[in-house]
Write a protein that holds these residues in place. Structure first.
Motif, PDB file in Angstrom:
ATOM      1  N   TRP A   1       5.684   3.883  11.818  1.00 55.29           N
ATOM      2  CA  TRP A   1       6.349   3.890  10.443  1.00 55.29           C
ATOM      3  C   TRP A   1       7.313   2.358  10.502  1.00 55.29           C
ATOM      4  CZ3 TRP A   1       6.435   6.906   6.051  1.00 55.29           C
ATOM      5  CH2 TRP A   1       7.268   6.613   5.160  1.00 55.29           C
ATOM      6  N   ASP A   2       7.711   1.996  11.453  1.00 52.26           N
ATOM      7  CA  ASP A   2       8.791   0.753  11.696  1.00 52.26           C
ATOM      8  C   ASP A   2       7.884  -0.359  11.950  1.00 52.26           C
ATOM      9  OD1 ASP A   2      10.848   2.584  11.343  1.00 52.26           O
ATOM     10  OD2 ASP A   2      11.128   2.705  13.519  1.00 52.26           O
ATOM     11  N   ASP A   3       6.815  -0.334  12.086  1.00 55.96           N
ATOM     12  CA  ASP A   3       5.858  -1.621  11.731  1.00 55.96           C
ATOM     13  C   ASP A   3       6.271  -2.528  10.845  1.00 55.96           C
ATOM     14  OD1 ASP A   3       3.919  -3.469  12.038  1.00 55.96           O
ATOM     15  OD2 ASP A   3       2.349  -2.065  12.555  1.00 55.96           O
ATOM     16  N   PRO A   4       6.646  -3.626  10.803  1.00 57.81           N
ATOM     17  CA  PRO A   4       7.053  -4.515   9.577  1.00 57.81           C
ATOM     18  C   PRO A   4       5.768  -5.157   8.779  1.00 57.81           C
ATOM     19  CG  PRO A   4       7.493  -5.760  11.671  1.00 57.81           C
ATOM     20  CD  PRO A   4       6.964  -4.332  12.211  1.00 57.81           C
ATOM     21  N   ALA A   5       4.468  -4.982   9.610  1.00 58.95           N
ATOM     22  CA  ALA A   5       3.351  -5.477   8.965  1.00 58.95           C
ATOM     23  C   ALA A   5       3.099  -4.970   7.484  1.00 58.95           C
ATOM     24  CB  ALA A   5       2.290  -5.459   9.692  1.00 58.95           C
ATOM     25  N   PRO A   6       2.654  -5.567   6.490  1.00 59.29           N
ATOM     26  CA  PRO A   6       2.187  -5.041   5.281  1.00 59.29           C
ATOM     27  C   PRO A   6       1.029  -3.873   5.535  1.00 59.29           C
ATOM     28  CG  PRO A   6       2.037  -7.432   5.079  1.00 59.29           C
ATOM     29  CD  PRO A   6       2.330  -7.034   6.514  1.00 59.29           C
ATOM     30  N   LEU A   7       1.215  -2.881   4.708  1.00 61.76           N
ATOM     31  CA  LEU A   7       0.287  -1.805   4.796  1.00 61.76           C
ATOM     32  C   LEU A   7      -1.228  -2.046   4.808  1.00 61.76           C
ATOM     33  CD1 LEU A   7       2.558   0.843   2.795  1.00 61.76           C
ATOM     34  CD2 LEU A   7       2.024   0.799   5.440  1.00 61.76           C
ATOM     35  N   SER A   8      -1.417  -3.055   3.729  1.00 60.79           N
ATOM     36  CA  SER A   8      -2.677  -3.707   3.670  1.00 60.79           C
ATOM     37  C   SER A   8      -2.844  -5.282   3.409  1.00 60.79           C
ATOM     38  CB  SER A   8      -3.463  -3.160   2.545  1.00 60.79           C
ATOM     39  OG  SER A   8      -4.674  -3.648   2.389  1.00 60.79           O
ATOM     40  N   ARG A   9      -3.616  -5.993   4.107  1.00 58.68           N
ATOM     41  CA  ARG A   9      -3.575  -7.611   3.877  1.00 58.68           C
ATOM     42  C   ARG A   9      -4.669  -8.015   2.877  1.00 58.68           C
ATOM     43  NH1 ARG A   9      -4.439  -9.557   9.847  1.00 58.68           N
ATOM     44  NH2 ARG A   9      -5.746  -7.622   9.883  1.00 58.68           N
ATOM     45  N   GLY A  10      -5.564  -6.965   2.328  1.00 55.18           N
ATOM     46  CA  GLY A  10      -6.723  -7.494   1.428  1.00 55.18           C
ATOM     47  C   GLY A  10      -5.813  -8.067   0.352  1.00 55.18           C
ATOM     48  N   PRO A  11      -6.495  -9.153  -0.374  1.00 47.14           N
ATOM     49  CA  PRO A  11      -5.711  -9.531  -1.802  1.00 47.14           C
ATOM     50  C   PRO A  11      -6.294  -8.401  -2.683  1.00 47.14           C
ATOM     51  CG  PRO A  11      -6.766 -11.211  -0.573  1.00 47.14           C
ATOM     52  CD  PRO A  11      -7.162 -10.051   0.215  1.00 47.14           C
ATOM     53  N   VAL A  12      -7.255  -8.017  -2.820  1.00 47.65           N
ATOM     54  CA  VAL A  12      -7.730  -6.954  -3.820  1.00 47.65           C
ATOM     55  C   VAL A  12      -6.958  -5.840  -3.722  1.00 47.65           C
ATOM     56  CG1 VAL A  12      -9.598  -5.624  -4.735  1.00 47.65           C
ATOM     57  CG2 VAL A  12     -10.068  -8.107  -4.004  1.00 47.65           C
ATOM     58  N   ARG A  13      -6.800  -5.358  -2.659  1.00 44.58           N
ATOM     59  CA  ARG A  13      -5.691  -4.144  -2.623  1.00 44.58           C
ATOM     60  C   ARG A  13      -4.598  -4.174  -2.631  1.00 44.58           C
ATOM     61  NH1 ARG A  13      -9.064  -3.368   2.556  1.00 44.58           N
ATOM     62  NH2 ARG A  13     -10.379  -1.743   2.229  1.00 44.58           N
ATOM     63  N   ILE A  14      -4.011  -5.499  -2.475  1.00 50.48           N
ATOM     64  CA  ILE A  14      -2.656  -5.637  -2.856  1.00 50.48           C
ATOM     65  C   ILE A  14      -2.348  -5.806  -4.232  1.00 50.48           C
ATOM     66  CG2 ILE A  14      -0.827  -7.475  -2.795  1.00 50.48           C
ATOM     67  CD1 ILE A  14      -1.733  -8.165   0.062  1.00 50.48           C
ATOM     68  N   VAL A  15      -3.374  -6.456  -5.074  1.00 51.25           N
ATOM     69  CA  VAL A  15      -3.357  -6.320  -6.446  1.00 51.25           C
ATOM     70  C   VAL A  15      -3.478  -5.043  -7.081  1.00 51.25           C
ATOM     71  CG1 VAL A  15      -4.646  -7.200  -8.660  1.00 51.25           C
ATOM     72  CG2 VAL A  15      -4.124  -8.788  -6.636  1.00 51.25           C
ATOM     73  N   LEU A  16      -4.338  -4.180  -6.567  1.00 47.70           N
ATOM     74  CA  LEU A  16      -4.555  -2.794  -7.183  1.00 47.70           C
ATOM     75  C   LEU A  16      -3.012  -2.068  -6.778  1.00 47.70           C
ATOM     76  CD1 LEU A  16      -8.042  -2.042  -5.957  1.00 47.70           C
ATOM     77  CD2 LEU A  16      -7.277  -2.357  -8.131  1.00 47.70           C
ATOM     78  N   ASP A  17      -2.598  -2.338  -5.896  1.00 51.34           N
ATOM     79  CA  ASP A  17      -1.306  -1.421  -5.395  1.00 51.34           C
ATOM     80  C   ASP A  17      -0.314  -1.994  -6.554  1.00 51.34           C
ATOM     81  OD1 ASP A  17      -2.460  -0.366  -3.429  1.00 51.34           O
ATOM     82  OD2 ASP A  17      -1.417  -1.392  -1.854  1.00 51.34           O
ATOM     83  N   LEU A  18      -0.380  -3.063  -6.978  1.00 49.86           N
ATOM     84  CA  LEU A  18       0.874  -3.771  -7.707  1.00 49.86           C
ATOM     85  C   LEU A  18       0.484  -2.982  -9.205  1.00 49.86           C
ATOM     86  CD1 LEU A  18       1.137  -7.448  -6.651  1.00 49.86           C
ATOM     87  CD2 LEU A  18       2.943  -5.556  -6.179  1.00 49.86           C
TER      88      LEU A  18
END
Length: 527
Positions: free
Chosen positions: A225-242
């Motif tokens: 849970w405390d891992d500061p890395a983004p939950l996903s690095r894929g650009p497509v997934r990031i856009v979909l999440d937004l």
């Protein structure tokens, strides 16, 4: 403080913190004595999804404001019933959040449902929980083609710490898992190979842990849970999440409560797999292979019997660890219970499953010959039961229940979590590990087996062979006469043509059973 016989036994079977090979984790350093395990626990094996789900439902329903519910999952269905009408897992967790329970989940993001994965249903569970004030995040911090495969639920209680419990094992909060001892399948089924029928029978096991080891299980969750890395690095997934306004920001965890008090006599060591990846996890920068290392150390102690229930039992690398134990001890016997058929029967999906298993079987039989016996199981109607359990018992001393399968993917590539248990309250003749093996054996043998038969490794081995042979013969002769007792069938698999092996082997190695080790570990064949 003098070293006791029990201490020496634990050090012989369990990994030390150094042997875990991951100094960055707080899982071991959190113990004031520097040990890599917890003592004073009570453990129970919850055999069958219906048993686990009913207990989980009652436990969550009893939670109140200020309590903490943490869970990780590989596959989730918010409408899966835990214990009859009105007990949908999404609704139960959401209601807990509305009561003031701090509900937090980490669920693998997965791939599209159209590919037989669960991205849509995993997201749906998160939506239900988030709408009620909890937080459930879709976690894709994995290697390419990897997954978060841990199945964990931790319940902490503000006013009743004696109720604290961790559930660790192989059972997802999804369709298909709520089967019982009759093995007629979960009414909320999911599609599988046709041989399993419209309601596939399902065999599984979850471990309930109470005592100080609950704090270890909570640590596993907190590190992720405390891992500061983004939950996903894929650009497509990031856009979909937004676009979907997906929650991608974990809330700070509440302060830790003290570990639950001693309540039993079991020592519990949590074993994990985290792959070598870039960037590395802050709690496992080079990965962690303590599942593989824990098995390797325990199998090095094996003298008389190894009992395995596993979904796969493939990969030459994994089979070699078991084969080394068989070669080292001429009296050692191995019994494995696995699915008789792969879970999918597509023309391109079945052969990669069989390629990996065929190679593993050759390695095991070359080392153990007739001391190796492999079985599938079926219900009273003759429908195969899909074995999803991940269980190992060695010499009735060391027992392990978890999410990891005996394959390279689980031992090196995906995230996994298992619990190794040693009972310190009694001698081996009355150990918890022996009781677990007895319970599972009685179910599969299906008869009033004499205690003396189960206690003697040679007679127990023969009892499995006899039961499987009787049921095989009954089927072979047209099912004439009364059906012999038990579920056991001798495992066989169809031969593959040379051409099929040529195209199926790369698929097996790259997609079905990939390797998450560093290049150096692969070349050295090390875990």
């Amino acid at each position: 403080m003098p070293t006791t016989d029990a201490d020496r036994d634990l050090r012989r079977w369990f990994l030390s913190a150094d042997e875990r090979g991951n100094p960055q984790t707080s899982l071991d350093s959190r113990h004031p004595d520097g040990l890599a395990w917890s003592t004073g626990n009570r453990v129970r094996a919850l055999v069958h999804g219906s048993v686990y789900f009913a207990e989980l439902y009652a436990a969550v329903e009893a939670m109140a404001s200020g309590d903490l519910l943490l869970f990780t999952d590989w596959r989730s269905d918010p409408d899966e019933l835990l214990d009859g009408p009105g007990s949908e897992v999404g609704s139960v967790f959401a209601a807990a959040a509305r009561r003031g329970v701090d509900v937090r989940g980490l669920v693998w993001r997965s791939h599209p449902d159209q590919l037989n994965f669960s991205a849509g249903t995993n997201r749906a569970l998160g939506d239900v929980i988030e709408a009620s004030g909890g937080q459930c995040l879709l976690d894709m911090r994995v290697r390419p083609l990897g997954s978060h495969h841990q199945k964990l639920v931790v319940l902490r209680h503000a006013r009743h710490p004696e109720r604290d419990v961790a559930y660790i094992g192989g059972i997802d909060l999804c369709h298909g898992r709520r089967d019982d001892a009759d093995h007629r399948g979960d009414p909320q089924s999911q599609p599988m190979a046709a041989v399993y029928g419209p309601r596939p029978p399902w065999h599984d096991v979850q471990l309930a842990v109470q005592g100080p080891a609950v704090g270890d299980a909570e640590t596993v969750f907190r590190e992720r849970w405390d891992d500061p890395a983004p939950l996903s690095r894929g650009p497509v997934r990031i856009v979909l999440d937004l676009v979907r306004r997906e929650d991608r920001s974990p809330r700070p965890m509440p302060p830790r409560r003290p570990d639950p008090e001693v309540c039993g006599a079991a020592a519990v060591q949590l074993l994990r797999t985290y792959p070598n990846r870039t960037p590395g996890y802050p709690f496992a920068p080079q990965g962690e292979l303590s599942v593989a290392r824990g098995y390797r150390k325990a199998l090095a102690q094996a003298e008389s019997l190894v009992y395995v229930e596993d979904q796969y039992l493939w990969s030459v690398d994994v089979a070699r660890v078991f084969a080394e134990a068989l070669a080292r001890r001429p009296a050692l016997r191995l019994v494995a219970v696995i699915p008789r058929f792969p879970d999918q029967d597509g023309r391109t999906s079945t052969p990669p499953n069989l390629v990996g298993r065929a190679k593993a079987m050759r390695v095991l039989r070359a080392a153990g010959g007739g001391r190796v016996a492999v079985y599938g199981i079926e219900n009273d109607d003759g429908t195969p039961i899909y074995v999803h359990a991940k269980v190992c018992v060695i010499d009735d001393t060391w027992a392990c229940i978890g999410s990891d399968n005996a394959n390279r993917r689980s031992w090196t590539h995906d995230s996994e979590l298992s619990s190794a248990v040693i009972d310190l309250s009694r001698d081996r003749s009355e150990s918890w590990a022996r009781s677990l093996r007895h319970d599972l054996s009685r179910e599969h043998l299906g008869a009033d087996v004499q205690h003396a038969v189960l206690n003697d490794s040679a007679r127990w081995f023969d009892a499995f062979q006899t039961a499987a042979s009787d049921l095989d013969d009954w089927h072979r002769t047209g099912r004439r006469g009364p059906r012999p007792p038990g579920q056991l069938r001798t495992y066989t698999q169809p031969a593959l043509s040379p051409w099929t092996r040529v195209w199926a082997t790369p698929l097996y190695r790259l997609l079905y059973d990939p390797d998450g080790r560093s290049v150096g570990q692969r070349w050295a064949r090390r875990f």
